[in-house]
Design an enzyme around this catalytic site. Sequence first.
Site, PDB file in Angstrom:
ATOM      1  N   ASP A  40       0.837  -1.190   0.000  1.00 13.12           N
ATOM      2  CA  ASP A  40       0.000   0.000   0.000  1.00 13.12           C
ATOM      3  C   ASP A  40       0.882   1.254   0.000  1.00 13.12           C
ATOM      4  O   ASP A  40       2.011   1.220   0.516  1.00 13.12           O
ATOM      5  CB  ASP A  40      -0.899   0.032   1.233  1.00 13.12           C
ATOM      6  CG  ASP A  40      -2.022  -0.996   1.170  1.00 13.12           C
ATOM      7  OD1 ASP A  40      -2.350  -1.434   0.057  1.00 13.12           O
ATOM      8  OD2 ASP A  40      -2.562  -1.355   2.239  1.00 13.12           O
ATOM      9  N   PRO A  41       0.397   2.358  -0.553  1.00 11.10           N
ATOM     10  CA  PRO A  41       1.214   3.583  -0.611  1.00 11.10           C
ATOM     11  C   PRO A  41       1.811   4.009   0.731  1.00 11.10           C
ATOM     12  O   PRO A  41       2.961   4.453   0.789  1.00 11.10           O
ATOM     13  CB  PRO A  41       0.226   4.632  -1.140  1.00 11.10           C
ATOM     14  CG  PRO A  41      -0.715   3.845  -1.992  1.00 11.10           C
ATOM     15  CD  PRO A  41      -0.880   2.527  -1.276  1.00 11.10           C
TER      16      PRO A  41
END
Length: 302
Positions: A47-48
């Site tokens: 995930d970012p």
Amino acid sequence: MGRKRKGRDISGWLVVDKPAGITSTAVVNKVRWALAASKAGHAGTLDPEATGVLAVALGEATKTVPYITDALKAYRFVVRLGQATNTDDAEGEIIAESDARPDDAAIKEALMPFVGDIMQVPPKFSAVKIDGQRAYKLARDGEDVEIAARPLWVEELTLVDRPDADHVELEMVCGKGGYVRSIARDLGAALGCYGHVSWLRRTWSGPFDVAQGISLDEVDRLAKDPALDAHLLPLEIGLDDLPELRATAEGAARLRNGNPGMVMAANDVEYGDECWASHEGRAVAVGVYKAGELHPSRVFVG
């Protein structure tokens, strides 16, 4: 005839210690640019806002990505108790709250059903496809997304630290397709207090460890510099979970042309096993072992 890719024919793995605030795809693009590589990919999205091991495959190493994707991975993460968010992490909107705060004993007991073969529903804000569309796009458009549960193997899930009443630090080792955000959400539900991920770091993925990782700042600093090549790991590392067979010179030549090739027998390999063949220390092909030969499914060039 297909168009030839621009860039160097460079092969290997670069382990990046991914920072928060950037997508996995953006990291791959940065690495590809910095090494002027013709081809690149990664073995497992982060995930970012997550940090840690992002293994970037270059050139022929991209053919070994499936074997890393299927390997076990380890995560260290913090669950914020008392709050549920629509994204199951700290980036989302708070949709429910509770004043309940379970003690450590209750948390350890609640973790037990999450170990072994479990069924897990991915977060609504995830890349899972529903009728051909990404779930996160549907969720952003305000649609009520229903995602089917899917199997997940969880090798370990342990309580590491309890810095305060609101936060629990956990460590998980799991197989392919695991969502840490779902673990936090479902643990909060099981404890009756809600929960979401506030911090997440992947510490290892298959044979790759965060200690091997290079920072993205260092990738930037060494861009287009031969010194960056020194950080590459051989593509063969991506085949660590498969048995290795030594190909004869003639067998290697046949394998490189996509034909079955003779390999030297090994005690731990049986008829029908998936293996990889090497010649003079270099990977030649991956395939199925049958009666003294490897029948290739993937062939490595160069």
